[in-house]
Structures are given as structure tokens and as C-alpha cells.
Design a protein around this motif. Structure first.
Motif, PDB file in Angstrom:
ATOM      1  N   LEU A 230       0.883  -1.665  -0.117  1.00 25.90           N
ATOM      2  CA  LEU A 230      -0.092   0.211  -0.215  1.00 25.90           C
ATOM      3  C   LEU A 230       1.264   0.950  -0.171  1.00 25.90           C
ATOM      4  O   LEU A 230       1.113   2.467  -1.024  1.00 25.90           O
ATOM      5  N   ALA A 231       1.576   1.109   1.013  1.00 21.28           N
ATOM      6  CA  ALA A 231       3.158   2.161   1.062  1.00 21.28           C
ATOM      7  C   ALA A 231       3.379   2.572  -0.482  1.00 21.28           C
ATOM      8  O   ALA A 231       3.145   4.067  -0.453  1.00 21.28           O
TER       9      ALA A 231
ATOM     10  N   MET B 213       5.768   1.498  15.450  1.00 17.17           N
ATOM     11  CA  MET B 213       5.258   0.335  15.658  1.00 17.17           C
ATOM     12  C   MET B 213       5.888   0.299  13.907  1.00 17.17           C
ATOM     13  O   MET B 213       5.399  -0.988  12.683  1.00 17.17           O
ATOM     14  N   SER B 214       5.547   1.636  13.000  1.00 19.40           N
ATOM     15  CA  SER B 214       6.386   1.389  11.360  1.00 19.40           C
ATOM     16  C   SER B 214       7.802   0.878  10.848  1.00 19.40           C
ATOM     17  O   SER B 214       7.656   0.264  10.136  1.00 19.40           O
ATOM     18  N   GLY B 215       8.681   1.340  12.022  1.00 21.66           N
ATOM     19  CA  GLY B 215       9.060   0.206  11.952  1.00 21.66           C
ATOM     20  C   GLY B 215      10.172   0.240  10.617  1.00 21.66           C
ATOM     21  O   GLY B 215      11.196  -0.088  10.178  1.00 21.66           O
ATOM     22  N   GLY B 216      10.461   1.546   9.930  1.00 21.31           N
ATOM     23  CA  GLY B 216      11.190   1.240   8.993  1.00 21.31           C
ATOM     24  C   GLY B 216       9.814   1.110   7.292  1.00 21.31           C
ATOM     25  O   GLY B 216      11.369   1.140   6.350  1.00 21.31           O
ATOM     26  N   ARG B 217       9.054   0.662   7.372  1.00 20.05           N
ATOM     27  CA  ARG B 217       8.652   0.411   6.656  1.00 20.05           C
ATOM     28  C   ARG B 217       8.200   1.219   5.258  1.00 20.05           C
ATOM     29  O   ARG B 217       8.606   1.055   4.598  1.00 20.05           O
ATOM     30  N   GLY B 218       8.158   2.931   5.530  1.00 24.15           N
ATOM     31  CA  GLY B 218       8.187   3.602   4.977  1.00 24.15           C
ATOM     32  C   GLY B 218       9.557   3.587   4.207  1.00 24.15           C
ATOM     33  O   GLY B 218       9.103   3.572   2.781  1.00 24.15           O
ATOM     34  N   TYR B 219      10.171   3.369   4.922  1.00 24.18           N
ATOM     35  CA  TYR B 219      11.539   3.442   3.967  1.00 24.18           C
ATOM     36  C   TYR B 219      11.855   2.111   3.082  1.00 24.18           C
ATOM     37  O   TYR B 219      12.040   2.711   1.625  1.00 24.18           O
ATOM     38  N   ILE B 220      10.995   1.463   3.181  1.00 23.68           N
ATOM     39  CA  ILE B 220      11.558   0.046   2.844  1.00 23.68           C
ATOM     40  C   ILE B 220      10.822  -0.199   1.655  1.00 23.68           C
ATOM     41  O   ILE B 220      10.548  -0.631   0.659  1.00 23.68           O
ATOM     42  N   ALA B 221       9.419   0.950   1.993  1.00 25.12           N
ATOM     43  CA  ALA B 221       8.984   0.687   0.425  1.00 25.12           C
ATOM     44  C   ALA B 221       8.918   1.559  -0.317  1.00 25.12           C
ATOM     45  O   ALA B 221       8.827   1.613  -1.581  1.00 25.12           O
ATOM     46  N   LEU B 222       9.678   2.443   0.199  1.00 27.39           N
ATOM     47  CA  LEU B 222      10.361   3.706  -0.758  1.00 27.39           C
ATOM     48  C   LEU B 222      10.918   2.570  -2.008  1.00 27.39           C
ATOM     49  O   LEU B 222      11.520   2.707  -2.948  1.00 27.39           O
ATOM     50  N   ALA B 223      11.920   2.202  -0.632  1.00 25.31           N
ATOM     51  CA  ALA B 223      12.548   1.245  -1.800  1.00 25.31           C
ATOM     52  C   ALA B 223      12.098   0.658  -2.396  1.00 25.31           C
ATOM     53  O   ALA B 223      13.685  -0.034  -3.911  1.00 25.31           O
TER      54      ALA B 223
END
Lengths: 516, 294, 342
Positions: B26-27, B212-222
Motif C-alpha cells: 500500500l505504501a 510500529m512502522s519500524g522503517g516500513r515506509g523507507y523500505i516501501a520507498l526502496a
């Protein structure tokens, strides 16, 4: 007031300023159907600004714009409005999205839909039809980034045609085209005019005007200075109107030719420079520049002049050949070492290469000489200040304020800073000058020309690449003409003063010379 | 090791991969949308986090996961609005603002957590969607979005203008496309999608946990970069990252003594390799991060 | 000519601090507390006594280092979002080297060695995105973020080997490798603060006076013009990122050498990101960075002190608001200036 009914595009009293510079000063212009109308003038005369105002890209500060007789309120005007009313413009720098296909670019902004989705098939068919009718072959499904420059221009024209236009404005359309493509384009434009369109051609090339235009409007320093009939007028008449002064052609200079016994400073042998894609930009090129000699470099843009100069400075790798300065091989040296060895460079792109716009003038004057001003305790600001004040005064830079930001200066004064710096390097022996007066005001042009001639007088060798033929003819001891990455011929000494020298250069530039 | 291999062929393993991948997907869809329009989307992390908090809070108050998810999407959009205001309206630096929004989300959610629940670490248990993956409407919504998003880019008017705005805004403007409006739409969409991603996190975990996002936003960008800014490929990259994360969990449980950090690092390493151009040419939209100025 | 930028900077700072104060007041009011009371307590607990001052200096020290790190890279036209990872590895390296020295190692030998280890580890981690940018044109923002995660994973992975059993920290560094406290009423402030000031002075000299600093600034403002002036742009990128990494790596001194005397997982977390705020707020100038770090350090310690009244997370929010306000107001003012100057 004249009647405006028959004019599809009519401007009256249009003004537009950029800061303190008045780019358009109460300009009147009427464009009618069925003609090719040339808008000529030197660089910076205000032609492009005027047409971008007409197209709604720039807002006029004053005056009236009428399209098909209807007054368009200044604040309501926009490209969208212009397109809606049948005005299309082909920009000098193409306004195409490289990653999109031809048809996507064409429909962008007025996309037809079918059941909510883009309809590309319909427009693609229409484009093929238009291509056939006007001889503008291009594949609608191809991606624009894969097209040649000429093809991209065709896409721009096709877009305007697809949108349905009565007025087609082209800004310097031939600057990037090969001669054959130019002839072809002119054929297309003539056909369009014959079919009832109004075609406005912005240019500063007189041969084009004479070849095509029925009406000629001459602009100078933001004003319309003459309206001529293109069918009867001579190139010389137009030139006089455009320049409006003889100063440029009457620089004080000694006899042409390098001083007798002058040493060879710059020697280029068999130089080959490739473009990104592997094609040759410069192939097997040789030339020499002697002390106290100005060697002009003429050519249609894109024939390798830029790449040649960049390779000489070291900004672009060379694939083969040798470059030597006073006997010292430069090929393997970096830019800094070449500068130290005695090269100076006035780059074509003043804003991106010549200056750090957010540096002060004194810091800009130290660029490329930073080593000279560094002692044990770092940059010697006091010595730099003294040197900067001297150079700014000598270079007639205004304001002569060492701490002023380079961005705040006019184009002419910025160029004077670059010139002053490149000539100030103690070791400078060869000056590479690329388009030194492009986009520069007249006062600065004279100053820059005097600077180049003064350097020649001191025994500096100058390689002068310029798109401005009168400039080349006025300054050069020899002129080399580049065509497709090679030297296609040269004019030297008395040949440059002979009548028809410019025409001869023009022939060589289009590859029609046949010499060498 | 054999235990791990057995779990690999199990149905439950792959369900877990999907579950873990949903917020990434989703992100990433949101990120791809924003970035293709020419707006850098470093704020995904913050949008996930705020979306998750809003979801947990509203789901707790209303006892309805539906309302919770709705609140998550709205909260994501709200963050996107703030982002748009700063970078589109005021043309502030997109990288700086992105990082700062993430810091803001980080502090604000913790602050609100304390305010709402008097806890520094987590909310009380909140309702989620029952009935496993197959019965989870958010999962099916995500799957549908993956299918729809690619044609949205390639076959619609919005998509064409989006791509033009991100590649050559001046050209788009010269034919009458209002680039600012396209970018606002893209940024808002990204907020809604990332907010939904956050909603998934909160509903799937039955509550909100700090960070709780735990870096998921950055991984999604990756993943967006790995997918070369194409939504379907980005979603695929998310599945790959989800797979790596699931493997790591299982290996951890198996306690092999093998550093699971190696597997955990995989997405980061892969991204760097992709960015360096080793996995085909990965080219960002030409006008990415460039404010619109004609 | 020089007056205008100063006014402009002052305006940016004024707007930013006011908006942060306003946002803070709102959040405080939401809790039913009085903003004046909370702000007053915050000030008294920080600059009111020497222990408070010492704690502020201690909290400011890492921020000076990371602020300098971000600012230096920024002057070269690069975004160092990776200070977070660089400082982790710097701290770990300092701890490992410091613990492996012989117990009686003299400070004159041990100290330079451990400080160097911290800087070097940070420099290596920082140089990676620089090299990737120079060789492959890969944008450093994503790479530095990825390297932050990789650094965290690396620390955990190495932790299995080097952390003391059942803990998440390393062994103590030897006596000689410890930085003495500043002696401010038992606060944690230590010699690292002085080291940070020295680093700020060095960065100032480098940027304003040194030849390489001049070249670095030219590269940052116009790579094309710098190249034309004989500057090696790619080498400058790598050097700038490595130096930025080294500065961030020095954060390790504060915790490892000056305070805990060992490296602990999670040490200095957040200081890297805060460095962006510090660099922005300090407007990229070393002196500005020091002042900005002191301000944020004050907030950071003050947040703890008022924790009884309002959650200390308030401080995180305020810091973020400051960044956003600085970024927005400076961009808006730049555009205003650009319009007037054309």
C-alpha cells in the motif's frame, strides 16, 4: 487604429519587462493568414519574448493581444487559451516529455477519452494522416527519447496541427537541424502557408528569411524597427535593420594573419571525440593556433564545435588524437592541470559552467586560480580582494563590487567577469572562447571584442567558436568551418575581407563547400 | 534448518508473507504515485505511523475496524496535506520536510499515545478484521489496488498527466496541464494509501505500538526504486521484501545461530545495488524533487 | 549588500522558533497545563544551575557533531541522511578499540587512537554513498537511509560476538581511553564538548579559508562551474561524504569515551536525524550549528525535566516543527528575494 479583422494574431503596444530590462517595448505586430511571417533580430532583441507573450506563456505588462479579432484580457491569457483559439507554438527548446510516446505527447493536455480511458488509437490514426499530408513522417507509437532532433521537431509541429491551429509560431526552428532537414522543413512550412495557415518564423538567419518569408518584421532591443516585404528585400537591408549599427563590424584591429614567425601554441592532431551514444562528435580533426592569432570556428550548431572546445579543456574525454600546448602534451591532463599549463576557457554555457552564481565576484574571479591565493593560513582574502578590485576595474564590470553576488549581474557583466578571469591567469597563453557574446548586450559585446583583440595583441592565441558570422568575420585572422565533426574548409586573410565571405562561410557550413 | 524448509512449503508461510507485505504494498503504491508526479516521498514512514495510530484510536472508540481503517486513510491524507502545503505551496525542500514529517509523526504519536492511554509503549487491544486473510476486506482492497494501479498510470488521463508532470513539468504546463494540481492529487493519494497501510498495521496487530512502522515506509520507498517507479513492479519488490522478512522470522524461531541480520539486510542491500544501476537501468522521474517553476 | 542576508536569516529563525513555541503551547494547553509554567520550568531546569548546564552541554555535543556532518555535506550539495548509521559505527569502533588496548595504556597514546577509530569508522560508512554517487550517479539520500538500516543490522550482528553475555553493550574501554568530565556538578558533560567546539572551528576554517573548502563550496553550488575551474567534482563528493561521516562518527566520543565508557545498542539514536534540524537551524554555518545544537540540547534535557507535567515526547514534536518551519520559511523567503532580485 487599423482594422484587425483580417489579422489572426494582432498585438498592439505590447510591453514586457524582466526586472529592469525591457524585453518588449510597445510592440505592434499583425499576422495574417496564408503567409510566412518572419520575426527577425539579433539575440536578445525580444523576438522569443514577444511570441511567448502572444502564446500566453508570459504575461504582458501592457498592451493588447487579439486573436482572430477578439481581445484576450492579459490576465486571462494562457497557453490553454491560445491553443483553444488556434495558436500553436513550437519552442526552441522542445516541450516534449522524452519518456512518453509521440501520440501521448501530442494528446497531452487535451486527451480524448473512450469509456473513461485514454483513447490513443484515434489520435494515432489522425497523426498518420497528418504526417502523410504534410510530409512529416514520424511513428506515433515511438518514444520521443528515441527520436532524432529533426523527428522531435516534427512531433512538435504535428501536435500543433492535431490541435487544429490557424497560427503556427516556430522559435528558431533551424538551429538544431541539418541542412537537408532545413530544406524539408521549409517546404512543409510553405505548404502550410499555402493551405491558409499563418506561419510565424522567429529567426536570426537572413538566408532563411529571404528563402521563405513574405513579410519580415525586424526587432531590435525590444522594439519593432522595420517592416519589410520579404519577396523584394535583400539580406543586406535586413541585416542593416537588425544590427542598426556598424560598430560591430568596424573593430579596430591590425592586419589579418598571425604575426610573422609566430610560434605555434595550440596543436591538435587527429582528435576524435565521441558522444554518449558512441557516434563521433568530432572526427579526425586537426588544427593549429599560433601566438597572436585569432582562429574563428564557424558551423551550424551541433556539428561538433561544442564538443571540440570541451575536449580541449578536458571537460570531455577524447577517443583518439593529441592536443599539445607549446609542445606540451595535454591529452592526459585534467582540467586543472590544463588551466595551469596555460589554457583559458570562456565556456558556452556561462550560467552552468562559467560562474558559480551564488559566489561573490571575488570568489568567482578566484575560480580556477584558487591555488594561487592559498598560503599557509588558507585563502589569502586580502590579496584576493586587491586582485579582484583591479580585475573588476580593468574588465569594466558593473557594479565593480568584489562582494556582489554574481547572480545579481546582467548577462553582459557576468561575461565580463568570466573574460577578466580567464585572461588574468598568469600563465594564460591560449584562450578558448565559445559563443562569448551570446545573449550579451551591445555595450558588453564591444568590450568583450576589445578584450579578445587585446589578448591577441599580447601574443595570446585565441580559438573563437561563434554562431555569429559577423563577429567571426570581424575578429578572426582565419576562420575554420566545422561540418559533421570535421573541418570542412577555411577562409584566411584577404578572403575574409572579400565580398561574399559570409556567403562562402555559409556554403561551407552546410557542407556544400566541397573543399578539403 | 529442515524445519525452516518444511515451513517454506507450508500454506501458512505464504499467508504470512502476504500479510507482512500488505502495508509495504500500500505504501509503495502511494510512493510510486507521488514520485512519478515529481514529488519525493520520504514521508511514507510518517504517514504509516499516523495512519496506524488514528486507526487504533478510532477502532478502539467505535469498536469498528471499518471506521478505524477509514480514519487511518483520512489521517494519512491529513499528513499528506501538511506535506503538500510545505513542499508544493511553499516549495520547501522535499527531503528535509520528508524527514521532519517522519520525526513529527514519531513524536506526535507517542505524545498522543500517552495522552489517550497514559502509556509510553502501546494502546490497549483494539478490534481488527476477523476471519483470516481471505475474510479481510483490506487485503482484497490492496489486491485490487495492485491490479488497478498500473493501468491508472498508463491508460488514464490522470496517469498521463502524472507521468508528464514528473518528467518534464514545463512541457506539461506549456500544453495547459496544471502541474501543481496533478501533484497535489498524487501527494494526497499517497497519503490515503500509506494511511491505509498504517491501518493494516494497527488492525493486524490489534492495537498501536510506539514506532510500529519500524522503517516500513523507507523500505516501501526502496521497493519503489527497485520497481523502477512502476507500481506493479514495486508491489512485486514488496512481496520479495515480505518474503525476506518472513524467512527471517522463521529462521529466528529455528534459532540456527546464523545471524538473521543478513537476511534482514537483504532489502537494503538490494536497493543500493539497484540504485547503482546493476539491475537494469533504474531511472528516476527526471523532475523528481524539482519544484514546479516555469 | 551584506546586511540583507543577516536580516533574512534572523527572520527565518524568528518565524521558526515562534511557530515551535506556538505548537508547543497548543500541545501543553491540550493537557490542561500552563505553557508559561512549563516553559519556565524547562528553562530553570536547564540553564538554572550548573548541573542543568552540564546536562545541556552533554546533550548538545552529539548534535554539534551531526549538525556539522550534515552541514558540511550540504555545502557540497549532498544530503547526509546517514549520520545515524555513521555515529553508531563510530561509537562501536571507539568502544572496541578502547577495550582492546592494554589496561595501562597512557592517555596520550590511547585517546588519539580511539578518537581516530571513531572518526575512521564513520568516514568509511560515509564514504560509501559518496563513492556510489561518484561512480554510478546513485543518489545519496536513499543510500544513506539504507546504510542506516545496514549499520543497525551490522551492530546487532556483531553484537553476537562483541557484546558482553546477556547484555547489549561492550566491555569497558581502558582508563587511558576515557575522556574526563567537565566537572559541572556531576553532570555527564565531558571533554567531548570541547572536542565538538574544536571540530566546529575546524569546519569553519575549512569552508571559509581552505582551498579544498573553497572547491567544496563551488561544487555544492555549481558542479559544472567547479569542473570548469579544474576542481575534481567526484573526488570532492567522496571526500565531503567521508568527512561528514567522520564528524558523525565522533559522536561516539561523547557516549563511549566520555560517559558510559562502553558502547550500547541504541546509543545516540536520533542524533543523526536531529543533525538535519541542527544544520538547517544553524543555516549551514559552523557557529550557527553550535548555537542550534545548544538550543535543541536545551529542549532535549528540558523535556526530561518537565516530563512530570507533559510527556517528554513533546520535545520531539517541537524539534520537528522547528525543522518544518525553518525549511518552509527559508524557501518562502528565498523565493521572495529571487523575485525582487530579478
Amino acid at each position: 487604429m487599423s482594422t484587425t479583422d483580417d489579422a489572426v494574431l494582432a498585438l498592439s503596444g505590447v510591453s514586457r519587462a524582466f526586472g529592469a530590462v525591457l524585453a518588449n517595448d510597445r510592440v505592434d505586430l499583425r499576422v495574417t493568414r496564408g503567409h510566412v511571417h518572419a520575426l527577425v533580430g539579433e539575440n536578445g532583441a525580444g523576438k522569443s519574448t514577444l511570441m511567448r507573450v502572444a502564446y500566453g506563456e508570459l504575461r504582458a505588462d501592457g498592451g493588447e493581444i487579439r486573436l482572430k479579432g477578439e481581445l484576450i484580457p492579459r490576465e486571462r491569457h494562457s497557453p490553454r487559451e491560445a491553443i483553444r483559439r488556434g495558436v500553436g507554438m513550437v519552442h526552441q527548446h522542445f516541450m516534449l516529455v522524452p519518456t512518453l510516446s509521440v501520440v501521448e505527447n501530442v494528446v497531452l493536455g487535451r486527451e480524448p477519452l473512450r469509456r473513461g480511458l485514454l483513447d490513443l488509437a484515434g489520435p494515432a490514426g489522425a497523426l498518420r494522416e497528418l504526417s502523410r499530408r504534410f510530409g512529416l513522417e514520424v511513428e506515433p507509437r515511438a518514444r520521443v527519447e528515441e527520436l532524432s532532433v529533426g523527428e522531435r521537431q516534427r512531433v512538435e509541429i504535428l501536435r500543433v496541427l492535431w490541435q487544429g491551429c490557424d497560427v503556427l509560431i516556430l522559435d528558431e526552428p533551424t538551429a538544431v537541424l541539418a541542412p537537408a532537414e532545413v530544406r524539408r522543413l521549409f517546404g512543409v512550412l510553405a505548404d502550410m502557408a499555402a493551405s491558409g495557415l499563418a506561419v510565424v518564423l522567429i529567426t536570426h538567419k537572413l538566408d532563411e528569411v529571404c528563402a521563405l518569408a513574405e513579410r519580415v518584421t525586424v526587432m531590435r532591443q525590444g522594439r519593432v524597427v522595420d517592416e519589410l516585404d520579404g519577396r523584394v528585400v535583400s539580406a543586406a537591408t535586413i541585416a542593416r535593420a537588425m544590427v542598426g549599427r556598424e560598430v560591430l563590424l568596424r573593430v579596430e584591429r591590425g592586419p589579418r594573419g598571425a604575426p610573422p614567425g609566430a610560434a605555434t601554441l595550440l596543436r591538435v592532431d587527429g582528435l576524435r571525440v565521441t558522444r554518449g551514444e558512441g557516434t563521433d562528435a568530432v572526427s579526425d580533426l586537426s588544427l593549429v593556433v599560433k601566438a597572436g592569432e585569432i582562429v574563428g570556428l564557424a558551423g551550424v550548431e551541433g556539428n561538433g564545435q561544442r564538443e571540440l572546445v570541451e575536449a580541449l579543456v578536458g571537460l570531455r574525454p577524447q577517443a583518439a588524437g593529441s592536443i599539445s600546448l607549446a609542445g606540451r602534451e595535454l591529452s592526459r591532463l585534467g582540467v586543472g592541470e590544463r588551466l595551469a599549463a596555460g589554457l583559458g576557457h570562456v565556456p558556452e554555457d556561462r550560467l552552468a559552467r562559467g560562474l558559480v552564481l551564488d559566489f561573490s565576484l571575488e570568489e568567482n574571479l578566484a575560480l580556477g586560480r584558487q591555488g594561487e591565493f592559498c598560503g599557509w593560513f588558507g585563502l589569502d582574502r586580502r590579496r584576493l580582494r586587491v586582485e579582484a578590485i583591479r580585475l573588476l576595474a580593468e574588465g569594466d564590470v558593473r557594479p565593480a563590487e568584489p562582494l556582489a553576488c554574481a547572480r545579481a549581474l546582467s548577462g553582459g557583466n557576468q561575461q565580463k567577469v568570466v573574460m577578466a578571469r580567464e585572461l588574468s591567469r598568469p600563465a594564460a597563453r591560449v584562450l578558448l572562447c565559445a559563443q562569448p557574446t551570446r545573449g550579451v548586450d551591445i555595450g558588453a559585446i564591444e568590450h568583450i571584442h576589445r578584450g579578445i583583440l587585446a589578448a591577441r595583441g599580447r601574443g595570446v592565441g585565441v580559438l573563437l567558436a561563434s554562431a555569429d558570422l559577423p563577429e567571426l568575420l570581424a575578429l578572426s585572422d582565419r576562420v575554420l568551418v566545422m561540418f559533421k565533426g570535421r573541418v570542412a574548409g577555411q577562409l584566411a586573410g584577404a578572403e575574409l575581407d572579400a565580398p561574399g565571405a559570409a556567403e562562402r562561410l555559409g556554403e561551407l557550413m552546410t557542407g556544400a563547400g566541397g573543399a578539403t | 534448518m529442515s524445519g525452516f524448509l518444511e515451513s517454506l512449503v507450508g500454506f501458512a508461510f505464504w499467508v504470512q508473507v502476504l500479510r507482512i507485505s500488505v502495508p509495504y504494498v500500500l505504501a509503495a503504491l502511494g510512493g510510486a504515485t507521488s514520485e512519478r508526479s515529481g514529488v519525493i516521498d520520504l514521508a511514507l514512514e510518517g504517514k504509516l505511523l499516523v495512519g496506524a495510530f488514528a486507526t487504533a484510536w478510532v477502532a478502539d472508540l467505535s469498536q469498528s475496524p471499518w471506521l478505524g481503517a477509514l480514519a487511518g486513510a483520512a489521517a494519512g491524507a491529513l499528513v499528506a496535506l501538511l506535506y503538500g502545503l510545505l513542499v508544493l505551496r511553499w516549495r520547501a525542500n522535499q527531503i528535509v520536510v520528508g524527514v521532519a514529517i517522519n520525526l513529527l509523526a514519531f513524536g506526535l504519536t507517542r505524545y498522543l499515545l500517552k495522552l489517550a492511554y497514559g502509556s509510553t509503549s502501546s494502546s490497549p487491544p483494539t478490534p481488527g478484521f476477523e476471519g483470516g486473510l481471505a475474510g479481510n476486506p483490506l487485503f482484497w482492497a490492496c489486491a485490487a489496488l495492485v491490479v488497478v494501479w498500473q493501468p491508472l498510470f498508463s491508460r488514464t488521463r490522470f496517469g498521463l498527466r502524472l507521468r508528464a508532470a514528473g518528467e518534464h513539468p514545463q512541457a506539461a504546463a506549456s500544453v495547459g496541464v496544471v502541474v501543481g494540481r496533478v501533484r497535489w492529487a498524487a501527494v494526497t493519494l499517497s497519503g490515503v494509501l500509506a494511511g491505509l497501510g498504517g491501518a493494516w498495521l494497527a488492525l493486524d496487530n490489534h492495537g498501536f505500538t510506539a514506532e510500529m512502522s519500524g522503517g516500513r515506509g523507507y523500505i516501501a520507498l526502496a521497493a519503489v526504486i527497485m520497481g523502477k517507479w512502476r507500481p506493479a513492479a514495486a508491489a512485486l519488490a514488496c512481496l520479495l521484501f515480505g518474503f525476506a522478512e518472513t524467512c527471517q522470522l522463521h529462521l529466528q524461531a529455528a534459532d540456527l545461530g546464523l545471524p538473521t541480520e543478513v537476511i534482514r539486510s537483504l532489502p537494503y542491500l538490494l536497493t543500493m545495488v539497484a540504485l547503482a544501476g546493476f539491475i537494469g537501468r533504474s531511472r528516476a522521474p527526471a523532475a523528481l524533487g524539482v519544484p514546479e517553476d516555469v | 549588500m551584506t546586511r540583507a542576508p543577516v536580516m533574512r536569516e534572523a527572520l527565518v529563525l524568528g518565524i521558526s522558533l515562534l511557530s515551535a513555541m506556538a505548537a508547543g503551547s497548543l500541545l501543553i494547553l491540550a493537557l490542561g497545563e500552563s505553557p508559561a509554567h512549563v516553559y519556565g520550568l524547562l528553562l530553570r531546569s536547564t540553564w538554572g544551575d550548573s548541573y542543568g548546564v552540564g546536562q545541556v552541554l552533554f546533550k548538545s555535543t552529539p548534535l554539534i557533531f551531526t549538525g556539522l556532518s550534515v552541514a558540511l555535506a550540504f555545502r557540497a550539495g549532498l544530503f547526509n541522511i546517514g549520520a545515524e548509521g555513521q555515529l553508531m559505527l563510530g561509537g562501536l569502533a571507539a568502544a572496541l578499540v578502547g577495550a582492546s588496548l592494554p589496561a595501562g595504556a597512557p592517555a596520550a597514546l590511547a585517546l588519539p587512537l580511539v578518537v581516530l577509530a571513531a572518526a575512521l569508522a564513520g568516514a568509511v560508512w560515509g564514504a560509501i554513498p559518496g563513492v556510489l554517487r561518484a561512480c554510478f550517479g546513485a543518489h545519496e539520500v536513499i543510500n544513506t537511509i539504507m546504510l542506516n538500516f545496514l549499520a543497525a543490522a551490522l551492530v546487532l550482528g556483531l553484537g553476537h560476538e562483541v557484546f558482553l553475555p546477556e547484555t547489549t553493550h561492550t566491555a569497558l574501554v581502558v582508563e587511558g581511553a576515557r575522556l574526563p568530565a567537565l566537572g559541572l556538578a556531576g553532570s555527564a558533560a565531558n571533554l567531548s564538548f570541547i572536542l565538538a567546539l574544536v571540530a566546529a572551528a575546524a569546519v569553519w576554517f575549512y569552508l571559509a579559508r581552505a582551498r579544498r573548502g573553497f572547491e567544496l563550496r563551488a561544487v555544492g553550488l555549481s558542479p559544472g562551474a567547479a569542473e570548469n575551474a579544474g576542481v575534481r567534482v567526484r573526488a570532492t563528493w567522496v571526500a565531503a561524504m567521508a568527512t561528514a561521516g567522520a564528524l558523525a562518527g565522533l559522536v561516539g566520543c561523547n557516549f563511549v569515551l566520555g560517559y558510559k565508557h562502553y558502547f550500547e545498542e541504541g546509543m545516540g539514536r536520533g542524533a543523526g536525524f536531529m543533525g538535519i534540524a541542527v544544520a538547517l537551524l544553524g543555516r549551514g554555518h559552523p557557529l550557527g550549528v553550535v548555537l542550534a545544537a545548544l538550543l535543541l540540547g536545551t529542549l532535549s534535557h528540558g523535556g526530561m525535566a518537565v516530563n512530570a507535567l507533559v510527556p517528554k515526547e513533546l520535545v520531539d514534536v517541537l524539534q520537528a516543527v522547528i525543522i518544518l518551519a525553518v525549511a518552509a520559511s527559508s524557501a518562502a523567503l528565498d523565493r521572495g528575494a529571487g523575485r525582487a532580485g530579478q
